[in-house]
Design an enzyme around this catalytic site. Sequence first.
Site, PDB file in Angstrom:
ATOM      1  N   ARG A  68       0.206  -1.643  22.333  1.00 57.96           N
ATOM      2  CA  ARG A  68       0.878  -1.699  23.757  1.00 57.96           C
ATOM      3  C   ARG A  68       2.406  -1.870  23.442  1.00 57.96           C
ATOM      4  O   ARG A  68       2.751  -2.748  22.649  1.00 57.96           O
ATOM      5  CB  ARG A  68       0.109  -2.787  24.474  1.00 57.96           C
ATOM      6  CG  ARG A  68       0.603  -3.092  25.760  1.00 57.96           C
ATOM      7  CD  ARG A  68       0.563  -2.022  26.851  1.00 57.96           C
ATOM      8  NE  ARG A  68       1.168  -2.507  28.246  1.00 57.96           N
ATOM      9  CZ  ARG A  68       0.696  -3.255  29.039  1.00 57.96           C
ATOM     10  NH1 ARG A  68      -0.329  -3.810  28.880  1.00 57.96           N
ATOM     11  NH2 ARG A  68       1.268  -3.535  30.172  1.00 57.96           N
ATOM     12  N   HIS A  85     -13.414 -10.972   0.605  1.00 57.20           N
ATOM     13  CA  HIS A  85     -12.147 -10.217   1.064  1.00 57.20           C
ATOM     14  C   HIS A  85     -12.654  -8.621   1.562  1.00 57.20           C
ATOM     15  O   HIS A  85     -12.540  -8.185   2.812  1.00 57.20           O
ATOM     16  CB  HIS A  85     -10.999 -10.177   0.277  1.00 57.20           C
ATOM     17  CG  HIS A  85      -9.973  -9.055   0.656  1.00 57.20           C
ATOM     18  ND1 HIS A  85      -9.373  -9.129   1.945  1.00 57.20           N
ATOM     19  CD2 HIS A  85      -9.274  -7.991  -0.040  1.00 57.20           C
ATOM     20  CE1 HIS A  85      -8.369  -8.021   2.193  1.00 57.20           C
ATOM     21  NE2 HIS A  85      -8.654  -7.402   1.191  1.00 57.20           N
ATOM     22  N   HIS A 107      -4.700   0.189  -8.616  1.00 59.66           N
ATOM     23  CA  HIS A 107      -6.098  -0.328  -8.423  1.00 59.66           C
ATOM     24  C   HIS A 107      -6.557   0.572  -7.346  1.00 59.66           C
ATOM     25  O   HIS A 107      -8.000   0.644  -7.131  1.00 59.66           O
ATOM     26  CB  HIS A 107      -5.807  -1.596  -7.975  1.00 59.66           C
ATOM     27  CG  HIS A 107      -5.685  -2.011  -6.492  1.00 59.66           C
ATOM     28  ND1 HIS A 107      -3.991  -2.372  -6.217  1.00 59.66           N
ATOM     29  CD2 HIS A 107      -6.284  -1.960  -5.225  1.00 59.66           C
ATOM     30  CE1 HIS A 107      -4.157  -2.307  -4.911  1.00 59.66           C
ATOM     31  NE2 HIS A 107      -5.058  -2.244  -4.279  1.00 59.66           N
TER      32      HIS A 107
END
EC number: 3.1.5.-
Length: 626
Positions: free
Chosen positions: A352, A167, A233
């Site tokens: 956008r 990750h 954390h």
Amino acid sequence: MQRADSEQPSKRPRCDDSPRTPSNTPSAEADWSPGLELHPDYKTWGPEQVCSFLRRGGFEEPVLLKNIRENEITGALLPCLDESRFENLGVSSLGERKKLLSYIQRLVQIHVDTMKVINDPIHGHIELHPLLVRIIDTPQFQRLRYIKQLGGGYYVFPGASHNRFEHSLGVGYLAGCLVHALGEKQPELQISERDVLCVQIAGLCHDLGHGPFSHMFDGRFIPLARPEVKWTHEQGSVMMFEHLINSNGIKPVMEQYGLIPEEDICFIKEQIVGPLESPVEDSLWPYKGRPENKSFLYEIVSNKRNGIDVDKWDYFARDCHHLGIQNNFDYKRFIKFARVCEVDNELRICARDKEVGNLYDMFHTRNSLHRRAYQHKVGNIIDTMITDAFLKADDYIEITGAGGKKYRISTAIDDMEAYTKLTDNIFLEILYSTDPKLKDAREILKQIEYRNLFKYVGETQPTGQIKIKREDYESLPKEVASAKPKVLLDVKLKAEDFIVDVINMDYGMQEKNPIDHVSFYCKTAPNRAIRITKNQVSQLLPEKFAEQLIRVYCKKVDRKSLYAARQYFVQWCADRNFTKPQDGDVIAPLITPQKKEWNDSTSVQNPTRLREASKSRVQLFKDDPM
């Protein structure tokens, strides 16, 4: 200049029959790779460094060097130069232009060869800068290989075996994708290679502080083991990053690649945890790593403003892949339409206007993942059981830190040398131990292995504006045990027999709508930021953006105790005026009719059928020998 042998590029076999370049030509004999006086990353070079590089290759024409300086040709522009550009810069000979082009192409190829490529199942082939590789190849970063991304969720979803390591690689990659895209679309932002590298490092290191089983550690274990400590954390990540830098001699490597450690380490930390110091006045720019004209860089890795960041994009894609759940958010489309605009005298990343619906879908995806996976009722109780085991083992586990000092599981967060050794492996250390002091903890983990889990009783919600406060969580099991079911029970349960899990579900900003904190731009005015309200998007969007779920579990697993626990639970829901459990009429048919609000005239249930079901239920348990 003569290169050392260690700096010689590896020679590749020739794949054609063309004659070799004569030895007296600059392209063959010149030292065309970066020397000791030039930064290894050519993209950091200014015009003077470019001129120095060309002179070393034998290209010393005064007109060329003069035009390089006047046109401010930097190293980052070298790959963009072609023969026509060289002609404009004063290289009149076609042969010289070809030699010069070949010379520069070799430099670019050498730079590409130093980039490490990994094959990621989510993002495909990822290029890693040598500095990132140097950070990855440390014990502090490799530790993430041994921390499950979804904690106890792996015991529910067999595909969820991925770890914080992959990750983190993904977040570092996506951080680079977004910052590069912004820089290419808007050169006026003056995003330097130094900025890019710092953003990538922040993405790479943002989860260094996670403990065993990820959010179980800082979300459940630490608050119970050390309630006086307000630790996250993210704070751990900043501390571990500092430890990684100092214990592996990374500062000189950072300098080698053009970073300024004093400023850039601060910038990297701020991207992970926010401002390191509170500003004296609210009006002051709170960050030290980068000035206010680079404010948008703080919205890439961990966006404190609205939660739209690359961390989410990676775990959406990666977790869905491993869970077997469809991911409906396309981060590549967001990157395509992302743009920096001025909002309230700050430069912010804007989307956008036509993407507003997709952003609502993104937060809906987050909520759906929490409901289906992150807050799965079985995964949560496994996390709770592991927490119980760690609490019972805490006084008897020793982890060696700096100077040989011993730390417990709960105190390892105070010493990064000790914390580096604390991973999911502590589970197996307890499970396979023979120490009599760890017997109670060991038995809990054995129950997980045998799948003898605490039993789920039911789920409810507070009604209206009522919310259970965090300081009241501890008293909830006692409340449930104090509820007096108006039915005959064979067993009496105590507070220690119940676990009450309170889950706060939201779109990432508690009761707030995160889209209210997003700025947009439209096609006709791309530099003007606008707001888009919920009513401008759809009438079908949520009215509320947060809710509280209350789940009750029973530690006793025999059938009589479970039946009693369900009666206690439904009675407690009635006493507290919580919502009726979805299966309330089935698990407690003698209690639910007593709550008038649960049985209004619009109910589709047949009263006669309900009474018959009640009789059947009573008869079933009456005759059951158990």
